[in-house]
Design a protein around this motif. Structure first.
Motif: not given
Length: 107
Positions: A75-83
Motif C-alpha cells: 500500500k505504501y509503494c502505491e504512492d511512494h518509491v522505496i527510497t
C-alpha cells in the motif's frame, strides 16, 4: 513514550524500536541496524527495510505478521518509491535512541 507516526492508505501506525525489537532486528539483519546504510553511501535492501518496518511495528501492533507487513508495504509503494522509506527509517532510529535527534528540534 515517543514514536513515529507512519500513515499508509489512511491508516496511522506508531513505529518505535524498544530493546527487544532492536535485538530482534539485529538478528534479522545479521548486523547492527545502522549498517544497512553502509558508510552512508548505500541504499538499504528492501528486505532490510521490511525488517525495520516489522520490528518497529511490533511494540504497538502486537502479533503483527510478516504477511501484514507486506500488505502495508505494498500500500505504501502505491504512492511512494522505496527510497522514500529511508527518511522513515531515520525517524524510527531517532525516536528509538539509535541515532541522535536533531539539535535544532524543539520538543
Amino acid at each position: 513514550m515517543m514514536y513515529y507516526e507512519f500513515e499508509v492508505a489512511g491508516e496511522v501506525y506508531k513505529l518505535r524500536l524498544n530493546t527487544r525489537n532492536i535485538v530482534s532486528l539485529e538478528k534479522m539483519l545479521g548486523c547492527n541496524p545502522l549498517m544497512i546504510f553502509g558508510a552512508g553511501d548505500k541504499v538499504p535492501e528492501v528486505t532490510d527495510m521490511l525488517a525495520v518496518l516489522k520490528c518497529s511495528l511490533e511494540q504497538y501492533q502486537h502479533g503483527i505478521t510478516m504477511d501484514k507487513v507486506y500488505d502495508i508495504w505494498d500500500k505504501y509503494c502505491e504512492d511512494h518509491v522505496i527510497t522514500d522509506f529511508i527518511p522513515v527509517i531515520i525517524e524510527i532510529y531517532r525516536v528509538s535512541g539509535i541515532i541522535a535527534k536533531d539539535t535544532d528540534e524543539k520538543n
